[in-house]
Write an enzyme that holds these catalytic residues in place. Structure first.
Site, PDB file in Angstrom:
ATOM      1  N   CYS A   1       2.442  -6.906   1.832  1.00  0.00           N
ATOM      2  CA  CYS A   1       1.492  -6.202   2.693  1.00  0.00           C
ATOM      3  C   CYS A   1       0.674  -7.240   3.440  1.00  0.00           C
ATOM      4  O   CYS A   1       0.063  -8.122   2.807  1.00  0.00           O
ATOM      5  CB  CYS A   1       0.581  -5.311   1.843  1.00  0.00           C
ATOM      6  SG  CYS A   1      -0.774  -4.527   2.751  1.00  0.00           S
ATOM      7  N   ASN A   2       0.664  -7.173   4.766  1.00  0.00           N
ATOM      8  CA  ASN A   2      -0.080  -8.148   5.556  1.00  0.00           C
ATOM      9  C   ASN A   2      -1.574  -8.065   5.284  1.00  0.00           C
ATOM     10  O   ASN A   2      -2.259  -9.093   5.173  1.00  0.00           O
ATOM     11  CB  ASN A   2       0.187  -7.918   7.041  1.00  0.00           C
ATOM     12  CG  ASN A   2       1.568  -8.372   7.463  1.00  0.00           C
ATOM     13  OD1 ASN A   2       1.774  -9.515   7.837  1.00  0.00           O
ATOM     14  ND2 ASN A   2       2.525  -7.467   7.377  1.00  0.00           N
TER      15      ASN A   2
ATOM     16  N   CYS B   1       2.875  -5.640  10.379  1.00  0.00           N
ATOM     17  CA  CYS B   1       2.645  -4.788   9.203  1.00  0.00           C
ATOM     18  C   CYS B   1       4.017  -4.476   8.639  1.00  0.00           C
ATOM     19  O   CYS B   1       4.962  -4.207   9.400  1.00  0.00           O
ATOM     20  CB  CYS B   1       1.918  -3.504   9.610  1.00  0.00           C
ATOM     21  SG  CYS B   1       1.830  -2.227   8.307  1.00  0.00           S
TER      22      CYS B   1
ATOM     23  N   SER C   1       0.822  -1.208   0.000  1.00  0.00           N
ATOM     24  CA  SER C   1       0.000   0.000   0.000  1.00  0.00           C
ATOM     25  C   SER C   1       0.856   1.257   0.000  1.00  0.00           C
ATOM     26  O   SER C   1       0.349   2.348  -0.292  1.00  0.00           O
ATOM     27  CB  SER C   1      -0.921   0.008   1.223  1.00  0.00           C
ATOM     28  OG  SER C   1      -0.156   0.082   2.418  1.00  0.00           O
TER      29      SER C   1
END
Length: 270
Positions: free
Chosen positions: A72-73, A189, A9
């Site tokens: 990205c988690n 994260c 993101s």
């Protein structure tokens, strides 16, 4: 030469890219920061799926990547299964909070987990947590959603990052049992490793911080069938291209700071 697409993101995925560059130095990397829509962790599941599909489509159509790393988690939790259905022949590696690793390291059995609300609320995380707790009954996870922390790191805002780290660590500590001090903290994260110096200072030397970059890099190398003998050219920037749907200057500065590269980011409309 293998080509690997990586997206997040925002700039957080650079923590995974850093490990990938070290583990697979001979590969060509294309990194996309979807900064115009960051952070994913505070968006709806459908919005995350839609953006993840756009990122994957761009990397496949314009750069013909041999593998895709979802750095990205939240995107992994909400979108990786759909991406694998869409591209069944493409190796896709996701990231998950390193609960299993943390469980193997913890002496007290009490582990703190910092992650986005989207990750912690996902079914994928619930299943992961359930598997680890079932296999290691002595383990207890104190999970804390960290609203705003990824965004503060994304904006390179040190004062807000410090404030939020203090707030969320206090919340994690409040969840513990007195007889079980937290000795391990999972950074759930990919943005959070860039706040590791702050978190380490706040936690003290008795708490180990666990992130996912190296396991993801090793998994990516394995799915591509690569050995560990590759070498990067003298110019590290030659094997890396950076793109941002937001401000490319911010990604360029972040890459210079955390990857020690001279590569410049380009703006991407996607």
């Amino acid at each position: 030469m293998k080509t690997i697409g990586v997206f997040d993101s925002g700039v957080g995925g650079l923590s995974v890219l850093r490990a990938l560059l070290a583990e697979i130095p001979e590969a060509q990397f294309f990194y996309v920061a979807d900064s115009a829509f960051a952070p994913y962790g505070e968006r709806s599941a459908q919005a995350v799926v839609d953006r993840s599909q756009r990122m994957a489509a761009y990397l496949l159509q314009h750069h013909t990547v041999d593998a895709l790393v979802v750095a990205c988690n939240t995107a992994t939790a909400m979108a990786v299964d759909e991406l694998r259905r869409m591209y069944p022949h493409l190796p896709i590696v996701g990231v998950e909070p390193a609960l299993k690793t943390a469980a193997s390291l913890s002496r007290t059995g009490h582990i703190g987990v910092l992650a986005t609300r989207g990750t912690l609320d996902s079914e994928r995380f619930a299943q992961l947590r359930g598997r680890v707790e079932a296999s290691t009954p002595r383990i207890h996870f104190s999970c804390q959603p960290c609203d705003g922390l990824a965004d503060a790191i994304e904006r390179a805002d040190p004062s807000t990052t410090q404030l939020l780290c203090e707030r969320y660590l206090q919340a994690v500590q409040a969840l513990k049992e007195p007889a079980q001090p937290i000795d391990t903290l999972v950074l759930g994260c990919t943005h959070y490793p860039f706040a590791a110096p702050v978190l380490s200072e706040l936690c003290g030397p008795g708490v180990a911080l666990v992130e996912t970059g190296l396991p993801v890099a090793r998994r990516t190398r394995a799915v591509l069938g690569l050995d560990a003998t590759g070498h990067r050219s003298a110019d590290a920037a030659a094997g890396l291209r950076l793109f941002s749907t937001g401000d490319p200057a911010a990604l360029t500065l972040a890459a210079q700071r955390w990857l020690c590269t001279s590569a410049s980011a380009s703006h991407l409309v996607c």
